[in-house]
Enzyme design. Sequence first.
Site, PDB file in Angstrom:
ATOM      1  N   CYS A 175       0.830  -1.215   0.000  1.00  0.00           N
ATOM      2  CA  CYS A 175       0.000   0.000   0.000  1.00  0.00           C
ATOM      3  C   CYS A 175       0.859   1.258   0.000  1.00  0.00           C
ATOM      4  O   CYS A 175       0.358   2.346   0.209  1.00  0.00           O
ATOM      5  CB  CYS A 175      -0.924   0.004   1.218  1.00  0.00           C
ATOM      6  SG  CYS A 175      -2.327  -1.089   1.042  1.00  0.00           S
ATOM      7  N   LEU A 181       2.281   2.222  -2.638  1.00  0.00           N
ATOM      8  CA  LEU A 181       1.843   2.798  -3.903  1.00  0.00           C
ATOM      9  C   LEU A 181       0.371   3.166  -3.727  1.00  0.00           C
ATOM     10  O   LEU A 181      -0.526   2.429  -4.103  1.00  0.00           O
ATOM     11  CB  LEU A 181       2.064   1.787  -5.030  1.00  0.00           C
ATOM     12  CG  LEU A 181       3.501   1.269  -5.139  1.00  0.00           C
ATOM     13  CD1 LEU A 181       3.609   0.200  -6.209  1.00  0.00           C
ATOM     14  CD2 LEU A 181       4.474   2.409  -5.434  1.00  0.00           C
ATOM     15  N   THR A 182       0.143   4.322  -3.147  1.00  0.00           N
ATOM     16  CA  THR A 182      -1.185   4.695  -2.670  1.00  0.00           C
ATOM     17  C   THR A 182      -1.249   6.197  -2.487  1.00  0.00           C
ATOM     18  O   THR A 182      -0.271   6.901  -2.734  1.00  0.00           O
ATOM     19  CB  THR A 182      -1.462   3.983  -1.327  1.00  0.00           C
ATOM     20  OG1 THR A 182      -2.785   4.280  -0.890  1.00  0.00           O
ATOM     21  CG2 THR A 182      -0.509   4.446  -0.243  1.00  0.00           C
ATOM     22  N   THR A 183      -2.380   6.698  -2.047  1.00  0.00           N
ATOM     23  CA  THR A 183      -2.506   8.090  -1.620  1.00  0.00           C
ATOM     24  C   THR A 183      -3.298   8.125  -0.320  1.00  0.00           C
ATOM     25  O   THR A 183      -4.414   7.614  -0.257  1.00  0.00           O
ATOM     26  CB  THR A 183      -3.226   8.949  -2.676  1.00  0.00           C
ATOM     27  OG1 THR A 183      -2.537   8.850  -3.921  1.00  0.00           O
ATOM     28  CG2 THR A 183      -3.257  10.408  -2.242  1.00  0.00           C
TER      29      THR A 183
END
Length: 228
Positions: free
Chosen positions: A25, A27-29
């Site tokens: 996660c 690679l998330t916002t």
Amino acid sequence: MPKSSILVSSDHNTFTQLSSESFRCSLTTILAVTFNGGVIIGSDSRASIGGSYVSSKTINKLIQVHDRIFCCIAGSLADAQAVTKAAKFQISFHSIQMESPPLVKAAASVLKELCYNNKEELQAGFITAGWDRKKGPQVYTVALGGMLLSQPFTIGGSGSTYIYGYADAKYKPDMSKEECLQFAKNALALAMGRDNVSGGVAHLVVITEEGVEHVVIPGDKLPKFHDE
């Protein structure tokens, strides 16, 4: 591929690393923002394996650790879930001992201790946000390795690199609830539009003295910008 799946010990303080592939996660916002009387914490809903392979579009990264305290996760999903499970146990036990709801800083400190004491085994960071009677709305960042930092707002994950300019330009202290919701929606929409591994739906939680409100915004209902 990192070795990221872990087992929680019986004392809910230490972790054992297992060799396996895991959801990521990082690679998330994720974000959290204070406003006048409350705080909003939010995230997208994608998880990935390895580089940019999206393995799930429906992950809820907002974890309730107590009645008015939430955290959102970045890094290894297995590690983050194990840490939040241990943290919820310790925070609930602390609340029973104190005979009162825990402070937001106390909850963030529990996460910090777990991350710091197990920094060689864990690959997870957290944003903790909530409301308590002592200090009202608060936001804390628990970085990889266990650093704890209090901020009026914070953003994280791969999508955050696309919205630092927006967040710095548009954030203002003492926003209304409606202004803060729009700020969070716009920030998530901008990040999800630019970052190929952020996307899905936007999960938002509004935390105030009155209680907790969950908001889920489908991807096609997020704000649109000129290049979309």
